[in-house]
Design a protein around this motif. Structure first.
Motif, PDB file in Angstrom:
ATOM      1  N   LEU A  23      -5.825  -1.232  19.563  1.00 42.58           N
ATOM      2  CA  LEU A  23      -6.274  -0.114  18.723  1.00 42.58           C
ATOM      3  C   LEU A  23      -7.695   0.345  19.040  1.00 42.58           C
ATOM      4  CD1 LEU A  23      -4.836  -1.276  15.278  1.00 42.58           C
ATOM      5  CD2 LEU A  23      -4.011   0.603  16.686  1.00 42.58           C
ATOM      6  N   ASP A  88       0.017  -6.801  12.315  1.00 40.19           N
ATOM      7  CA  ASP A  88      -0.320  -5.373  12.296  1.00 40.19           C
ATOM      8  C   ASP A  88      -1.114  -5.024  11.035  1.00 40.19           C
ATOM      9  OD1 ASP A  88       1.062  -5.129  14.651  1.00 40.19           O
ATOM     10  OD2 ASP A  88       2.899  -4.377  13.705  1.00 40.19           O
ATOM     11  N   LYS A  92      -5.060  -3.673  11.112  1.00 44.68           N
ATOM     12  CA  LYS A  92      -5.440  -2.381  10.525  1.00 44.68           C
ATOM     13  C   LYS A  92      -6.439  -2.564   9.385  1.00 44.68           C
ATOM     14  CE  LYS A  92      -1.355   0.040  12.034  1.00 44.68           C
ATOM     15  NZ  LYS A  92      -0.078   0.638  11.683  1.00 44.68           N
TER      16      LYS A  92
END
Length: 128
Positions: A23, A88, A92
Motif C-alpha cells: 500500500l 488487511d 489499513k
C-alpha cells in the motif's frame, strides 16, 4: 496471539507487513513502529474508591504498558473494519493512524482529556 497459536500470529503479522509495503511502497517496519508510537497513551485512568465516591485517578504508564495499550486498541479498531482478512484490516488501520484519522487516536485523546480533567485526584494514593 490468542490461545497459543504462535504460527498463526506470525503469519498474520508477516502478511500485514507485506500488505503495508504494497500500500505504501515503503519499508513496513518503521511505519508499524511509528503507528504504535503515535497510538500509545502516556497515562491511564484507574478507578479508586474513597468512602462512597469513586474517583478517577490518572496513572503514568511505562514503555511496555504504552505499547500494550496501543496494540490492544489497534486490534479493537481493526475489528470494526469490514475487510475479510485480519492482516488487511490491520494494515489499513495502521495507515489510518499514520494519516491521523483513526479511532485509536480519538480514544487516546479521550483518555488524555480525562486524565487532565482528573489531575486533582492524582494526590489520592490508590491502594491506601
Amino acid at each position: 496471539m490468542h490461545h497459543g497459536e504462535r504460527h498463526k500470529a506470525a503469519r498474520v503479522v508477516a502478511n500485514m507487513l507485506a500488505q503495508i509495503h504494497r500500500l505504501t511502497d515503503a519499508p513496513p517496519l518503521p511505519i508499524l513502529r511509528h503507528a504504535i508510537f503515535l497510538a500509545s497513551p502516556s497515562v491511564r485512568i484507574k478507578s479508586h474508591k474513597k468512602s462512597a465516591k469513586s474517583l478517577m485517578v490518572p496513572m503514568p504508564l511505562n514503555d511496555r504498558q504504552r505499547t500494550f495499550f496501543a496494540v490492544k486498541w489497534l486490534l479493537a479498531a481493526s475489528k470494526s473494519r469490514n475487510d475479510r482478512k485480519l492482516e488487511d484490516r490491520l494494515a489499513k488501520e495502521i495507515i489510518r493512524i499514520i494519516e491521523g484519522e483513526s479511532d485509536v487516536l480519538k480514544k487516546k485523546m479521550e483518555v488524555h482529556k480525562l486524565a487532565v480533567a482528573n489531575r486533582s485526584n492524582a494526590a489520592v494514593k490508590p491502594g491506601r
